[in-house]
Design a protein around this motif. Sequence first.
Motif, PDB file in Angstrom:
ATOM      1  N   PHE A 199     -10.204   7.975  -5.763  1.00  0.00           N
ATOM      2  CA  PHE A 199      -9.696   8.814  -4.682  1.00  0.00           C
ATOM      3  C   PHE A 199     -10.461  10.134  -4.652  1.00  0.00           C
ATOM      4  N   ILE A 200     -10.541  10.714  -3.476  1.00  0.00           N
ATOM      5  CA  ILE A 200     -11.062  12.072  -3.323  1.00  0.00           C
ATOM      6  C   ILE A 200      -9.880  12.984  -3.035  1.00  0.00           C
ATOM      7  N   VAL A 201      -9.721  14.017  -3.826  1.00  0.00           N
ATOM      8  CA  VAL A 201      -8.647  14.992  -3.637  1.00  0.00           C
ATOM      9  C   VAL A 201      -9.252  16.244  -3.014  1.00  0.00           C
ATOM     10  N   ALA A 202      -8.748  16.633  -1.861  1.00  0.00           N
ATOM     11  CA  ALA A 202      -9.271  17.793  -1.136  1.00  0.00           C
ATOM     12  C   ALA A 202      -8.155  18.814  -0.937  1.00  0.00           C
ATOM     13  N   ASP A 203      -8.283  19.969  -1.580  1.00  0.00           N
ATOM     14  CA  ASP A 203      -7.320  21.062  -1.432  1.00  0.00           C
ATOM     15  C   ASP A 203      -7.884  22.087  -0.462  1.00  0.00           C
TER      16      ASP A 203
ATOM     17  N   ILE B 117      -3.057  36.514  -5.071  1.00  0.00           N
ATOM     18  CA  ILE B 117      -2.182  35.435  -5.545  1.00  0.00           C
ATOM     19  C   ILE B 117      -2.965  34.477  -6.433  1.00  0.00           C
ATOM     20  N   LYS B 118      -2.344  34.078  -7.531  1.00  0.00           N
ATOM     21  CA  LYS B 118      -2.850  32.988  -8.364  1.00  0.00           C
ATOM     22  C   LYS B 118      -1.916  31.801  -8.182  1.00  0.00           C
ATOM     23  N   LEU B 119      -2.488  30.615  -7.982  1.00  0.00           N
ATOM     24  CA  LEU B 119      -1.692  29.411  -7.754  1.00  0.00           C
ATOM     25  C   LEU B 119      -2.084  28.333  -8.761  1.00  0.00           C
ATOM     26  N   ASN B 120      -1.092  27.793  -9.449  1.00  0.00           N
ATOM     27  CA  ASN B 120      -1.295  26.603 -10.267  1.00  0.00           C
ATOM     28  C   ASN B 120      -1.121  25.402  -9.343  1.00  0.00           C
ATOM     29  N   VAL B 121      -2.215  24.714  -9.027  1.00  0.00           N
ATOM     30  CA  VAL B 121      -2.147  23.627  -8.045  1.00  0.00           C
ATOM     31  C   VAL B 121      -1.449  22.393  -8.599  1.00  0.00           C
TER      32      VAL B 121
ATOM     33  N   TYR C  70      -6.247  25.984 -11.361  1.00  0.00           N
ATOM     34  CA  TYR C  70      -5.933  27.305 -10.816  1.00  0.00           C
ATOM     35  C   TYR C  70      -6.819  27.683  -9.638  1.00  0.00           C
ATOM     36  N   ALA C  71      -6.175  28.282  -8.647  1.00  0.00           N
ATOM     37  CA  ALA C  71      -6.880  28.869  -7.507  1.00  0.00           C
ATOM     38  C   ALA C  71      -6.374  30.299  -7.333  1.00  0.00           C
ATOM     39  N   TYR C  72      -7.249  31.155  -6.849  1.00  0.00           N
ATOM     40  CA  TYR C  72      -6.930  32.570  -6.624  1.00  0.00           C
ATOM     41  C   TYR C  72      -7.247  32.884  -5.166  1.00  0.00           C
ATOM     42  N   ALA C  73      -6.455  33.749  -4.561  1.00  0.00           N
ATOM     43  CA  ALA C  73      -6.682  33.991  -3.139  1.00  0.00           C
ATOM     44  C   ALA C  73      -6.154  35.350  -2.718  1.00  0.00           C
ATOM     45  N   LEU C  74      -6.557  35.708  -1.524  1.00  0.00           N
ATOM     46  CA  LEU C  74      -6.046  36.893  -0.852  1.00  0.00           C
ATOM     47  C   LEU C  74      -4.778  36.494  -0.109  1.00  0.00           C
ATOM     48  N   GLY C  75      -3.693  37.208  -0.344  1.00  0.00           N
ATOM     49  CA  GLY C  75      -2.449  36.922   0.352  1.00  0.00           C
ATOM     50  C   GLY C  75      -2.378  37.703   1.656  1.00  0.00           C
TER      51      GLY C  75
END
Length: 514
Positions: free
Chosen positions: A306-310, A431-435, A416-421
């Motif tokens: 499978f390909i997982v695309a976030d 924001i830090k997100l544990n996917v 983990y992903a990090y982003a601008l909220g």
Amino acid sequence: MAVLFSLTSTGRIPSFLKGSLLRLGPGLFEVGDEPFYHLFDGQALMHKFDFKNGQVTYFNKYVKTDAYVRAITEKRVVITEFGTFAYPDPCKNIFSRFFTYFKGVEVTDNCLVNVYPIGEDYYAVTETNYITKVNTDTLDTLKKVDLCNYVNINGVTAHPHIERDGTVFNIGNCMGKGASLAYNVVRIPPTQKDKSDPIEKSKVVVQFPSAERFKPSYVHSFGMSENYFVFVETPVKINLLKFLSAWSIRGSNYMDCFESNEVLGTLFHIARKDIGGGQGEYIDHKFRAAPINLFHHINTYEDNGFIVADVCTWKGFEFVYNYLWLANLRSNWEEVKKAAMMAPQPEVRRYVIPLDIHREEQGKNLICLPYTTATAVMRTDGTIWLEPEVLFSGPRQAFEFPQINYEKHGGKNYSYAYALGLNHFIPDRIIKLNVKTKETWVWQEPDSYPSEPLFVQTPDGVDEDDGVLLTVVVSPGAQKSGYMLILNAKDMSEIARAEVDCPIPVTFHGMYKK
């Protein structure tokens, strides 16, 4: 001439930070008496934060693009930008102005979006066919490069994928077979042993078809795993015929040429990266999903067939850029919120694409990964309908401008992903997100508006999130300076900040140069 600022620091700057944070964004929003109207119109300003011996210095320079130099020289908007039309010189007579409209489209080289390396060089970029070579030590502008001279491409994204050896992959629309639009993935090789320019050896490795012959989708980024490309064709379209005719006859800007196909929905395309000789291969399966806007891919990886695309999505077909006119963003807070309530709802989604497909499995969920609720179901017409798993969602709260530990986990399974909220389009948190668990951590401070957080791993780091986040925080209207903020990527706690004693405008994207 750029002015070098030594910054006043609080906290302790990590000693392993010995490089430069490079950022790009709009810096000039009016020229002469003429304003620019859209967030993506301001002339490109490059920023540089240097780290050395626990100290930080800062300076910036405008990128001397044709768009910038001609605007400054003529004291008016000379080249049409994303949302601002350049009128002909009012000093010309009516015949000169008439012929100006029929010379064809003059594409902007205003490279305000991002900066990345090609070989040993660095380029400031936007989303057209022009990229601008810059000196990252002095921020001097060196050379304008037209990618059309090397590959069949109308423009490329500002979000390439760069492999560990320096190979660059990017995507953009092009003229395909039968005079119809398509999308080409371009490969630029790494530094050459003979010191020749890698751009001269660029080549197209695979082509994706377009769902509509003369209406390509707007493409801001794409996904790449170890062995596959993922291209998401959204219902936000560029009307090519309108682009060519309206621009020439009555005068338009780029935004006038966007439209949404309310019926088409979203198409997911996949291709193999390399089937031999550096050439890819399109896989002709029809993956469909509900309509979305998509600007930024977070990460793409393969797992057991499978390909997982976030991805960072906005639900619906209306173009989100319609809400980024400067007049809207400069309104009072209540007006900004009112406009955002009408915009598509942001959501972080995980789509899973099956690679092993059999027609006899109609009506069955083809996804059997135990950790996701995403589904893929084959319909009677042979198309596979994708339903995502939602990783992050909040009312008018966007997780955007995402970053990961790209060096170690780009194209691989990750946590983990990090982003601008974005709060109603206003950037007010990191924001830090544990996917995997959907747990989040937040840094936020009153009257502070951060930028895209860039991850820098500690040299002896073992865990995926052993590192720091670098973000530039601005405080327009507040009685305090902007600053470079360093956060602990583990728990989002502040490590240090370095205040800048001059105004800093918003920045979009950038990189940490070691």
